[in-house]
Design a protein around this motif. Structure first.
Motif, mmCIF file in Angstrom:
data_model
loop_
_atom_site.group_PDB
_atom_site.id
_atom_site.type_symbol
_atom_site.label_atom_id
_atom_site.label_comp_id
_atom_site.label_asym_id
_atom_site.label_seq_id
_atom_site.Cartn_x
_atom_site.Cartn_y
_atom_site.Cartn_z
ATOM 1 N N ASN A 184 40.532 77.945 1.359
ATOM 2 C CA ASN A 184 41.174 77.509 2.601
ATOM 3 C C ASN A 184 41.351 75.985 2.654
ATOM 4 O OD1 ASN A 184 41.335 80.143 3.496
ATOM 5 N ND2 ASN A 184 39.367 80.069 4.565
ATOM 6 N N LYS A 185 40.485 75.267 1.952
ATOM 7 C CA LYS A 185 40.565 73.795 1.980
ATOM 8 C C LYS A 185 41.814 73.339 1.257
ATOM 9 C CE LYS A 185 35.687 72.553 2.287
ATOM 10 N NZ LYS A 185 34.557 71.932 1.583
ATOM 11 N N LYS A 186 42.495 72.292 1.823
ATOM 12 C CA LYS A 186 43.692 71.712 1.214
ATOM 13 C C LYS A 186 43.274 70.666 0.203
ATOM 14 C CE LYS A 186 47.010 72.364 4.894
ATOM 15 N NZ LYS A 186 47.967 71.709 5.818
ATOM 16 N N LEU A 187 43.651 70.957 -1.034
ATOM 17 C CA LEU A 187 43.317 70.009 -2.115
ATOM 18 C C LEU A 187 44.541 69.148 -2.402
ATOM 19 C CD1 LEU A 187 41.407 72.537 -4.366
ATOM 20 C CD2 LEU A 187 40.407 70.856 -2.812
ATOM 21 N N GLY A 188 44.509 68.354 -3.429
ATOM 22 C CA GLY A 188 45.616 67.435 -3.776
ATOM 23 C C GLY A 188 46.879 68.194 -4.137
ATOM 24 N N ALA A 189 46.793 69.331 -4.795
ATOM 25 C CA ALA A 189 47.970 70.108 -5.218
ATOM 26 C C ALA A 189 48.448 71.018 -4.077
ATOM 27 C CB ALA A 189 47.611 70.947 -6.438
ATOM 28 N N LEU A 190 49.842 71.226 -3.900
ATOM 29 C CA LEU A 190 50.417 72.075 -2.851
ATOM 30 C C LEU A 190 50.329 73.529 -3.251
ATOM 31 C CD1 LEU A 190 53.609 69.943 -2.171
ATOM 32 C CD2 LEU A 190 51.540 70.042 -0.747
ATOM 33 N N SER A 191 50.303 74.413 -2.229
ATOM 34 C CA SER A 191 50.276 75.848 -2.482
ATOM 35 C C SER A 191 51.683 76.330 -2.841
ATOM 36 C CB SER A 191 49.763 76.610 -1.255
ATOM 37 O OG SER A 191 50.619 76.353 -0.173
ATOM 38 N N ALA A 192 51.843 77.579 -3.250
ATOM 39 C CA ALA A 192 53.145 78.133 -3.708
ATOM 40 C C ALA A 192 54.152 78.209 -2.556
ATOM 41 C CB ALA A 192 52.906 79.521 -4.310
ATOM 42 N N GLU A 193 53.714 78.583 -1.355
ATOM 43 C CA GLU A 193 54.620 78.691 -0.195
ATOM 44 C C GLU A 193 55.145 77.320 0.203
ATOM 45 O OE1 GLU A 193 52.438 80.641 2.826
ATOM 46 O OE2 GLU A 193 52.374 82.574 1.759
ATOM 47 N N GLU A 194 54.274 76.350 0.193
ATOM 48 C CA GLU A 194 54.689 74.975 0.560
ATOM 49 C C GLU A 194 55.696 74.419 -0.427
ATOM 50 O OE1 GLU A 194 51.043 72.825 0.817
ATOM 51 O OE2 GLU A 194 50.610 73.527 2.851
ATOM 52 N N VAL A 195 55.486 74.755 -1.715
ATOM 53 C CA VAL A 195 56.428 74.259 -2.747
ATOM 54 C C VAL A 195 57.818 74.856 -2.507
ATOM 55 C CG1 VAL A 195 56.954 74.359 -5.213
ATOM 56 C CG2 VAL A 195 54.633 73.831 -4.457
ATOM 57 N N LYS A 196 57.886 76.152 -2.157
ATOM 58 C CA LYS A 196 59.175 76.815 -1.894
ATOM 59 C C LYS A 196 59.901 76.171 -0.719
ATOM 60 C CE LYS A 196 58.250 81.402 -3.762
ATOM 61 N NZ LYS A 196 58.070 82.824 -3.426
ATOM 62 N N LEU A 197 59.162 75.954 0.356
ATOM 63 C CA LEU A 197 59.758 75.324 1.544
ATOM 64 C C LEU A 197 60.287 73.933 1.227
ATOM 65 C CD1 LEU A 197 57.045 76.391 4.145
ATOM 66 C CD2 LEU A 197 59.424 77.210 4.081
ATOM 67 N N LYS A 198 59.591 73.214 0.439
ATOM 68 C CA LYS A 198 60.004 71.846 0.103
ATOM 69 C C LYS A 198 61.281 71.862 -0.726
ATOM 70 C CE LYS A 198 58.118 67.480 -1.501
ATOM 71 N NZ LYS A 198 57.039 66.790 -2.182
ATOM 72 N N MET A 199 61.385 72.823 -1.672
ATOM 73 C CA MET A 199 62.579 72.921 -2.514
ATOM 74 C C MET A 199 63.826 73.298 -1.672
ATOM 75 S SD MET A 199 60.995 74.802 -5.877
ATOM 76 C CE MET A 199 62.533 74.938 -6.732
ATOM 77 N N GLU A 200 63.636 74.177 -0.695
ATOM 78 C CA GLU A 200 64.758 74.571 0.173
ATOM 79 C C GLU A 200 65.248 73.390 1.005
ATOM 80 O OE1 GLU A 200 63.390 77.836 2.452
ATOM 81 O OE2 GLU A 200 63.429 79.260 0.770
ATOM 82 N N ALA A 201 64.325 72.615 1.512
ATOM 83 C CA ALA A 201 64.691 71.437 2.316
ATOM 84 C C ALA A 201 65.445 70.429 1.477
ATOM 85 C CB ALA A 201 63.402 70.805 2.871
ATOM 86 N N ASP A 202 65.089 70.271 0.211
ATOM 87 C CA ASP A 202 65.766 69.329 -0.678
ATOM 88 C C ASP A 202 67.197 69.784 -0.964
ATOM 89 O OD1 ASP A 202 63.540 67.720 -0.803
ATOM 90 O OD2 ASP A 202 62.779 68.591 -2.671
ATOM 91 N N GLU A 203 67.398 71.060 -1.157
ATOM 92 C CA GLU A 203 68.734 71.625 -1.439
ATOM 93 C C GLU A 203 69.680 71.420 -0.226
ATOM 94 O OE1 GLU A 203 68.231 75.657 -2.541
ATOM 95 O OE2 GLU A 203 67.406 75.198 -4.563
ATOM 96 N N LYS A 204 69.164 71.616 0.976
ATOM 97 C CA LYS A 204 69.975 71.409 2.210
ATOM 98 C C LYS A 204 70.427 69.969 2.297
ATOM 99 C CE LYS A 204 67.981 75.112 5.000
ATOM 100 N NZ LYS A 204 67.133 75.445 6.176
ATOM 101 N N LYS A 205 69.605 69.068 1.981
ATOM 102 C CA LYS A 205 69.925 67.642 2.038
ATOM 103 C C LYS A 205 71.049 67.315 1.053
ATOM 104 C CE LYS A 205 65.507 65.837 3.603
ATOM 105 N NZ LYS A 205 64.307 65.035 3.228
ATOM 106 N N LYS A 206 71.017 67.914 -0.114
ATOM 107 C CA LYS A 206 72.017 67.641 -1.132
ATOM 108 C C LYS A 206 73.395 68.167 -0.680
ATOM 109 C CE LYS A 206 69.060 67.609 -5.200
ATOM 110 N NZ LYS A 206 68.661 68.337 -6.417
ATOM 111 N N LYS A 207 73.420 69.362 0.004
ATOM 112 C CA LYS A 207 74.667 69.960 0.478
ATOM 113 C C LYS A 207 75.302 69.111 1.558
ATOM 114 C CE LYS A 207 73.609 74.770 -0.599
ATOM 115 N NZ LYS A 207 73.297 76.081 -0.040
ATOM 116 N N LYS A 208 74.550 68.579 2.422
ATOM 117 C CA LYS A 208 75.050 67.741 3.505
ATOM 118 C C LYS A 208 75.727 66.484 2.951
ATOM 119 C CE LYS A 208 71.888 69.114 7.188
ATOM 120 N NZ LYS A 208 70.784 68.710 8.053
ATOM 121 N N LYS A 209 75.164 65.957 1.921
ATOM 122 C CA LYS A 209 75.736 64.758 1.294
ATOM 123 C C LYS A 209 77.060 65.074 0.636
ATOM 124 C CE LYS A 209 71.440 62.309 0.402
ATOM 125 N NZ LYS A 209 70.508 61.821 -0.598
#
Length: 380
Positions: free
Chosen positions: A355-380
């Protein structure tokens, strides 16, 4: 007649005067008469002492070993030159392997031929020419000691000869310094060159060494004598009280036998007479038995021995069928209550760690981050 009568009383008076002038022997010290003054040398023998020379020719010859041939051939001109100064002729015969010296018409010294003989003897015994030529001097003598026949056993002879030489020649060097002699040990002989007093000491040491007396004892005695000779007061006295007295000790003990026979106590009475076979049979009663009974007893004794041997043989055979003793099974020790592991507590710790948050991100967080990056690229 008158002249003879006049000279008579004069000579008598002269004799009486001469007798009165002579010193009395009682006034002189005995030690002075017996000792030679320091630094005194005998005058050299010159041609004036024997102007007519020698009447007859004298010669000496000696053989030399094969291994000395090359050295003698090389140094022979020097030998001839040294002997020519004393008018002695020398010849080297390589075919026969011999050296010869003889006098000439010009030779005036009668003893020089003896010294020339010693010179060729020393050269034959492996002494170098530089040392051997010293024998021609008046105050130098030589001695060739034969040691080959003193010890019968060859191995023992070699050991004692090596003992005389010492480790790296140290014993021989010490002996040379104490006696002022040159010593050469070669084969079955020991060649010595030096003053007469030194030759006597060296001969004693060599013979004692061959008689199994270590040379260190004689060297120690020579060192003490050398120090005592420096004192002028002790020259005329006996030195026995200063010299060490070495006692011979037999170190090698006789080997004792394994079986020692113990001597019985002495008794004046003779030992009892041993019993005969008839006496033994009479005592046991066998003497009165018949021949058939005796034969039966013998057969029974033989059968008893056979049965005993058979039982022993059977026991040895049965040993192969006896199973070996197995070791007892060691049961594992039960875990003590103190060292028991609490599994439930470990599970709870693992859940908390997830349950403790360590330095590395979990798998769900990594997915959300990748989706947010793709949206930013489309807007540009």
């Amino acid at each position: 007649m008158a002249s003879s009568s006049s000279n008579g009383p004069g000579t008598a008076d002269g004799k009486s005067e001469f007798r009165s002038k002579k010193p009395k022997p009682e006034n002189r010290d005995e030690s002075e008469l017996l000792t030679v003054p320091d630094g005194w040398k005998e005058p050299a023998f010159s041609k004036e002492d024997n102007p007519r020379g020698l009447l007859e020719e004298s010669s000496f010859a000696t053989l030399f070993p094969k291994y000395r041939e090359a050295y003698l051939k090389e140094c022979w001109p020097l030998v001839q030159k040294a002997l020519n100064e004393h008018h002695i002729s020398a010849t080297l015969d390589l075919i026969e392997g011999s050296m010869t010296v003889c006098t000439t018409k010009k030779t005036f010294d009668p003893y020089i031929i003896i010294r020339a003989r010693d010179l060729i003897k020393l050269l034959a015994r492996s002494v170098s020419f530089e040392q051997a030529v010293r024998i021609l001097q008046d105050d130098v003598a030589c001695d060739i000691i034969k040691i080959g026949s003193l010890v019968r056993n060859k191995e023992r002879f070699v050991k004692r000869r090596q003992r005389l030489i010492g480790p790296k020649g140290s014993t021989l060097k010490a002996l040379e310094l104490l006696t002022n002699c040159y010593i050469m040990v070669q084969g079955n002989t020991v060649s010595v060159i030096g003053p007469f007093s030194g030759l006597k000491e060296v001969r004693k040491v060599v013979l004692d060494t061959m008689k199994n007396i270590h040379p260190i004892y004689n060297i120690k005695t020579l060192m003490i004598k050398r120090e005592l000779a420096k004192d002028s007061e002790l020259r005329s006295q006996s030195w026995e009280r200063f010299l060490p007295q070495f006692k011979h000790k037999n170190v090698n003990k006789r080997k004792e036998p394994k079986k020692k026979t113990v001597k019985k106590e002495y008794t004046p009475f003779p030992p009892p007479q041993p019993e005969s076979q008839i006496d033994k049979e009479l005592a046991s009663g066998e003497y009165f038995l018949k021949a058939s009974q005796k034969k039966r007893q013998k057969m029974e004794a033989i059968k008893a021995k056979q049965a005993e041997a058979l039982s022993k043989r059977q026991e040895e055979r049965n040993k192969a069928f006896i199973p070996p003793k197995e070791k007892p099974v060691v049961k594992p020790k039960e875990a003590s209550t103190e060292n028991k592991i609490d599994v439930a507590a470990i599970k709870e710790k693992v859940k908390k760690a997830k349950n403790k948050k360590l330095g590395a991100l979990s798998a769900e967080e990594v997915k959300l981050k990748m989706e947010a990056d793709e949206k930013k690229k489309k807007k540009k």
